[in-house]
Design a protein around this motif. Structure first.
Motif, PDB file in Angstrom:
ATOM      1  N   TRP A 165       0.830  -1.208   0.000  1.00  0.00           N
ATOM      2  CA  TRP A 165       0.000   0.000   0.000  1.00  0.00           C
ATOM      3  C   TRP A 165       0.868   1.263   0.000  1.00  0.00           C
ATOM      4  O   TRP A 165       1.127   1.853   1.043  1.00  0.00           O
TER       5      TRP A 165
ATOM      6  N   VAL B  76      -4.526  -4.714  -8.323  1.00  0.00           N
ATOM      7  CA  VAL B  76      -5.658  -5.488  -7.807  1.00  0.00           C
ATOM      8  C   VAL B  76      -5.209  -6.787  -7.160  1.00  0.00           C
ATOM      9  O   VAL B  76      -5.471  -7.035  -5.978  1.00  0.00           O
ATOM     10  N   VAL B  77      -4.510  -7.595  -7.955  1.00  0.00           N
ATOM     11  CA  VAL B  77      -4.189  -8.938  -7.471  1.00  0.00           C
ATOM     12  C   VAL B  77      -3.295  -8.875  -6.249  1.00  0.00           C
ATOM     13  O   VAL B  77      -3.546  -9.535  -5.232  1.00  0.00           O
ATOM     14  N   TYR B  79      -2.854  -6.456  -4.154  1.00  0.00           N
ATOM     15  CA  TYR B  79      -3.594  -5.949  -3.003  1.00  0.00           C
ATOM     16  C   TYR B  79      -4.532  -7.020  -2.443  1.00  0.00           C
ATOM     17  O   TYR B  79      -4.635  -7.216  -1.219  1.00  0.00           O
ATOM     18  N   ALA B  80      -5.215  -7.702  -3.366  1.00  0.00           N
ATOM     19  CA  ALA B  80      -6.204  -8.688  -2.917  1.00  0.00           C
ATOM     20  C   ALA B  80      -5.532  -9.808  -2.119  1.00  0.00           C
ATOM     21  O   ALA B  80      -5.997 -10.174  -1.025  1.00  0.00           O
ATOM     22  N   VAL B  81      -4.435 -10.320  -2.666  1.00  0.00           N
ATOM     23  CA  VAL B  81      -3.794 -11.420  -1.944  1.00  0.00           C
ATOM     24  C   VAL B  81      -3.176 -10.920  -0.641  1.00  0.00           C
ATOM     25  O   VAL B  81      -3.152 -11.636   0.361  1.00  0.00           O
ATOM     26  N   SER B  82      -2.707  -9.665  -0.647  1.00  0.00           N
ATOM     27  CA  SER B  82      -2.149  -9.130   0.604  1.00  0.00           C
ATOM     28  C   SER B  82      -3.234  -8.980   1.661  1.00  0.00           C
ATOM     29  O   SER B  82      -3.024  -9.317   2.837  1.00  0.00           O
ATOM     30  N   VAL B  83      -4.393  -8.480   1.219  1.00  0.00           N
ATOM     31  CA  VAL B  83      -5.512  -8.357   2.159  1.00  0.00           C
ATOM     32  C   VAL B  83      -5.931  -9.739   2.663  1.00  0.00           C
ATOM     33  O   VAL B  83      -6.197  -9.940   3.866  1.00  0.00           O
ATOM     34  N   ALA B  84      -5.960 -10.707   1.733  1.00  0.00           N
ATOM     35  CA  ALA B  84      -6.338 -12.061   2.144  1.00  0.00           C
ATOM     36  C   ALA B  84      -5.319 -12.617   3.138  1.00  0.00           C
ATOM     37  O   ALA B  84      -5.682 -13.247   4.144  1.00  0.00           O
ATOM     38  N   THR B  87      -5.843 -10.935   6.420  1.00  0.00           N
ATOM     39  CA  THR B  87      -7.050 -11.470   7.059  1.00  0.00           C
ATOM     40  C   THR B  87      -6.776 -12.835   7.675  1.00  0.00           C
ATOM     41  O   THR B  87      -7.202 -13.127   8.795  1.00  0.00           O
TER      42      THR B  87
END
Lengths: 179, 778
Positions: A165, B76-77, B79-84, B87
């Motif tokens: 980020w 996107v990808v 960020y998405a995998v980092s968020v996953a 989590t």
């Protein structure tokens, strides 16, 4: 005595360290009101690092994204955003002809497109913008204090795995609207 | 618990409200809602399928990540995998923290199997975390080294050099066309261009096109309009080998740029039929003024195969460079995906381990909790069988055991209630017997095997003159008292072990009165003949003996009346005859006879009166009792003494609201007269006779005791009183303290009162005198 010197040196280092860290890419912003428009000139300085040059010369389309916000200053509360605009400058390097194909978009509209064969010309295309009529000055209050804030970043990001980020580089200009 | 299972459950005993039926142990709504997922195989299977689906999606994403749009990959990808990942790290932390805290808390609380569960959880966590971390480290290193291998130097060199060759070739063709264009600009006559002589220009160009093997030459004329220069097409000469499909647009643009002094590079124009046109231009100038009059564009045709190969080389090089540029994001995605898989496995394994630990320990905990409930007396407690495996069988066996215990408890409870009822009956009977023993006039004393007094009733206490402190005392010690010594032989007999009861009568002095007791001792023996104790029974036979004596006296009186009275009349007649006979005798003799006969006659009269009293005592009629006002009877009787004894004050204290009492008024009046006469006699008949200094006084008082249903008449005087030794003899016939009197007065009084169902008692008055108290039933 030596110990005092060490302490003073450490304190000076602590004071100078943030300034040193701040030295790097930046965005300089210059607003100008003329003929009912707010003309915005800005420059993304020191943005062409080796990583970015390599990315451009890889033939990957690189886009410089400039998110511009016009805010009204408020003394006792958060600044109020009056208008926003997005300027995109995209470059694609052709490794066959060694030419830079550049395009500028303002809020999704293609404003300019060209082909240059010099890196300096491409850099100017991507980082230097002169008097872009982005905002209408009619809503601005006379003698009002305003902030023009620009946040710049490039895509695709060379983001880190650990912390992807990154928010980009920001610059701002405070001005008083005098009609 | 289902209704069927509820119905199949043995009926629990209804012990009390606090033992209300309990559905299951340790549960509650939270547990049941928690079981909805964990204990539902379908949901667990669905979760596993979703997990596998996620793994497949991740593998697919990793496989195609290099082909995806770089912006999509980095924006996107990644960020998405980092968020996953984040989590899952949070989820893993939460699961671990929650369960570790839970295990720690359970251990601190000392819950059953908490230590076992803690060890199990730790073992499972160790078994999952350690290999997972190792795999993550090794896998991350493999990914890093693999991506590094993508960008090996030989590949880089080959692609870079190939691209450079293609570029050099293109550049060479451009340079060649630039030379041709410059040469043509010098060869084309400026005047022809200015004049727009197409034929002249074409003649100048055509040989050069053929000679230089150019594909196309286009000549533009410069026109000046409004001070601005612009180009217009004049002549286009193309080679016969040039494929169709080219347009003039790129040439027009290039000509415009050239004439406006632009330095922009020459464009490449791809052709529909394949290949590209490489263009270059030059300005045609007027020789004398050096003014631009036209522009010539020379184009070379690169064949389709050559252009395509060059583009492919460049594309490969660029793709290679893309990988180099996107190495970090791609590495990040691969590492994120790998980390995600590891975390998923870790979370799943951790959760599964904790779940398995719980599945193992929970039934045992529930059994332990159930055992505690059973131990606490909640025999209606049942455990719900959650599975049909061995634990389910164990739970069923536990429930069966609880049912059996409940049935046994029910039987015991019934027995207990029956026993309680019998004990209550025995207790009632015992209390009844005790009450009877306490109320009867017969004294009863029970002795234990050690001759200690175990029980003694009120009558025995009263008759023997002892208190309840004698309970537990040795009977031998109790009878050592002087007045109780006559009991020793009886006691010895009772302890002697003889089976036959022994009886004895003896007299005791009690409060100055003689008490006649009939005692009987009955030894108690067990079946084997051993001495178990004895029961002593005492009856107060004093009234009986008194009655016997009165009857005897009455018989004596009747005989006396009969045997004495009959000779008295002849004696009296003879004495009077003798007196009449000697009326003529000399005075001395006559005086002697007169004196003797007078004496005889007087004594005979006295004897007659005595005999009459005896006869009256012997023939006293039965009372004719009628409800009477005692106060009125007493007042009438006392009235007879009015004015007779002025020195004696007779005070009447009559009770208010005295109920009618059944008495024979005449007989009762005789009783009162007798008592008052005695009192007057005791007081000496006048004040001077009072020896104690007090004013002679007779108090006649009535009282009413509604509780015991008794009306009392008290006659008290403040005379000298009666010695204690004489009190019992007062009521005996022919006993009198007076010089004159038959001694039958108080005997008659007692008899009248006794025949009225009452009693009379005598006591000392305070400070002096005597009190006679008559009690009559109301």
């Amino acid at each position: 005595m030596n110990r005092v010197r060490v302490y003073v040196g450490a304190m000076l280092a602590a004071l100078l360290l943030p300034a040193a860290l701040l030295a790097g890419p930046g965005v300089t912003v210059t607003p100008l009101a003329r003929d009912g428009r707010l003309l915005v000139s800005f420059r993304f300085t020191d943005s062409f690092g080796e990583d970015l040059r390599a990315a451009i010369h890889s033939g990957l389309p690189i886009t410089f994204v400039y998110e511009i916000e016009l805010r009204r200053r408020t003394s006792l509360w958060l600044d109020r955003t009056i208008a926003t605009a997005t300027v995109l400058a995209t470059v694609r390097y052709d490794n066959l002809t060694h030419r830079y194909y550049v395009t500028r978009k303002e809020d999704g509209r293609i404003e300019r497109a060209d082909t240059v064969d010099r890196e300096e010309a491409a850099r100017e295309w991507l980082t230097s913008f002169d008097k872009l009529p982005l905002f209408d000055s009619a809503p601005l209050e006379r003698n009002g204090e305003y902030i023009l804030r620009i946040r710049a970043h490039t895509t695709p990001r060379n983001a880190s795995f650990v912390w992807p980020w990154e928010r980009g580089i920001a610059g701002l200009a405070k001005f008083t609207f005098i009609q | 618990m289902s209704l069927a299972r509820e119905a199949a459950r043995p009926q629990a005993p209804r012990l009390s409200s606090e033992h209300a039926p309990r559905v299951s142990s340790g549960g509650g709504s939270r547990l049941r809602s928690g079981r909805a997922f964990r204990d539902n195989p379908r949901l667990v299977l669905l979760g596993i399928i979703l997990l596998l689906g996620a793994l497949v999606a991740m593998v697919t994403l990793a496989d195609r990540s290099a082909e995806l749009n770089p912006d999509f990959v980095s924006e996107v990808v990644l960020y998405a995998v980092s968020v996953a990942d984040l989590t899952m790290v949070i989820a893993l932390g939460f699961v671990l923290a929650r369960n570790i805290v839970k295990v720690v808390v359970e251990r601190r609380r000392g819950l059953p199997f908490s230590k076992f569960r803690g060890k199990l959880v730790l073992a499972m966590l160790g078994l999952t975390i350690v290999p997972s971390v190792l795999v993550l480290i090794v896998g991350g290193e493999l990914i890093r080294s693999s991506t590094e291998r993508w960008l090996r130097a030989p590949v880089d060199d080959v692609l870079r050099l190939a691209t450079q060759i293609a570029h050099d070739y293109y550049r060479e063709r451009e340079t060649l066309m630039e030379g041709h264009a410059a040469r043509l600009a010098g060869a084309i006559p400026a005047t022809s261009v200015i004049a727009g002589d197409e034929e002249s220009v074409r003649r100048a160009v055509a040989p050069e096109v053929a000679a230089a093997k150019m594909a196309l030459v286009e000549v533009y004329r410069v026109e000046v309009t409004g001070g601005r220069q612009r180009v217009t097409p004049l002549v286009a000469v193309e080679s016969a080998s040039l494929p169709r499909g080219h347009t003039r647009a790129s040439a027009d643009l290039l000509a415009s740029r050239i004439i406006t002094g632009g330095t922009d590079p020459q464009p490449l124009e791809p052709l529909e039929g394949g290949g590209e046109l490489v263009r270059a231009g030059a300005i045609i100038r007027e020789a004398q003024t050096n003014q631009p009059v036209g522009v010539v564009i020379a184009s070379d045709h690169l064949s389709g195969g050559l252009a395509a190969h060059s583009r492919r080389i460049t594309s490969a090089y660029e793709d290679y460079n893309h990988l180099r540029v996107l190495k970090r994001p791609l590495q990040g995605i691969y590492l994120s995906l790998f980390l995600m898989m590891t975390l998923m496995i870790l979370v799943s394994a951790t959760w599964m381990g904790l779940y398995v630990a719980k599945r193992i320990t929970r039934p045992v905990q529930r059994l332990a909790a159930g055992a505690r409930e059973i131990g606490a007396g909640h025999l209606d407690h049942r455990i719900e069988a959650e599975t049909r495996d061995e634990f389910g069988s164990l739970v069923e066996a536990f429930n069966s055991m609880a049912s059996g215990l409940a049935a046994s408890q029910q039987k015991l409870e019934r027995s207990r209630l029956d026993l309680e009822r019998k004990n209550q009956q025995l207790d009632d009977r015992r209390r009844y017997i005790e009450t009877v023993l306490e109320r009867i006039a017969t004294g009863v004393v029970s002795l234990g095997a050690d001759s200690r007094i175990e029980t003694i009733n009120g009558a025995a206490l009263r008759l023997l003159g002892v208190d309840r402190s004698v309970i537990g005392a040795q009977a031998d010690e109790v009878v050592q008292r002087d007045d109780l010594r006559p009991l020793e032989p009886l006691l010895r007999h009772a302890r002697g072990g003889g089976k036959a009861p022994a009886a004895q009568e003896f007299a005791l002095a009690r409060d100055g009165r003689e008490l006649h007791l009939a005692a009987a001792a009955t030894p108690l023996q067990r079946d084997d003949g051993t001495f178990e104790g004895a029961v002593l029974v005492f009856d107060d036979v004093t009234p009986l003996i008194r009655t016997q004596r009165v009857a005897a006296w009455r018989d004596v009186a009747r005989r006396l009346a009969h045997e004495i009275k009959n000779p008295l009349t002849p004696i009296q007649l003879c004495a009077e005859r003798m007196r009449r006979h000697f009326t003529t005798a000399p005075p001395t003799a006559r005086a002697l006879v007169e004196e003797c006969t007078s004496t005889i006659v007087g004594e005979v009269e006295s004897l007659k009166e005595l005999v009459d009293e005896f006869a009256q005592f012997a023939r006293m009629p039965a009372p004719r009792a009628v409800p009477s006002d005692l106060n009125a009877v007493l007042a009438d009787t006392v009235l007879l003494y009015k004015g007779l004894f002025n020195g004696i004050r007779i005070e009447q204290r009559f009770a208010d609201a005295l109920p009618p009492v059944r008495v024979d008024i005449e007989q009762f009046r005789r009783v009162v007269i007798n008592l008052v006469d005695n009192a007057v006699e005791a007081l000496g008949g006048n004040p001077a006779a009072s020896s104690n200094g007090h004013t002679p006084e007779i108090v006649i008082e009535t009282r009413h005791d509604p509780v015991n249903g008794v009306a009392s008449v008290v006659v008290a005087d403040n005379g000298p009183g009666i010695p204690a030794a004489d009190r019992e003899k007062l009521f005996m016939p022919y006993y009198s303290t007076k010089r004159r009197g038959s001694g039958l007065g108080l005997a008659i009084v007692r008899r009248i009162i006794a025949e009225h169902g009452g009693s009379i008692d005598v006591a000392d008055n305070t400070p002096s005198g005597t009190i006679f108290t008559i009690e009559l039933p109301v």
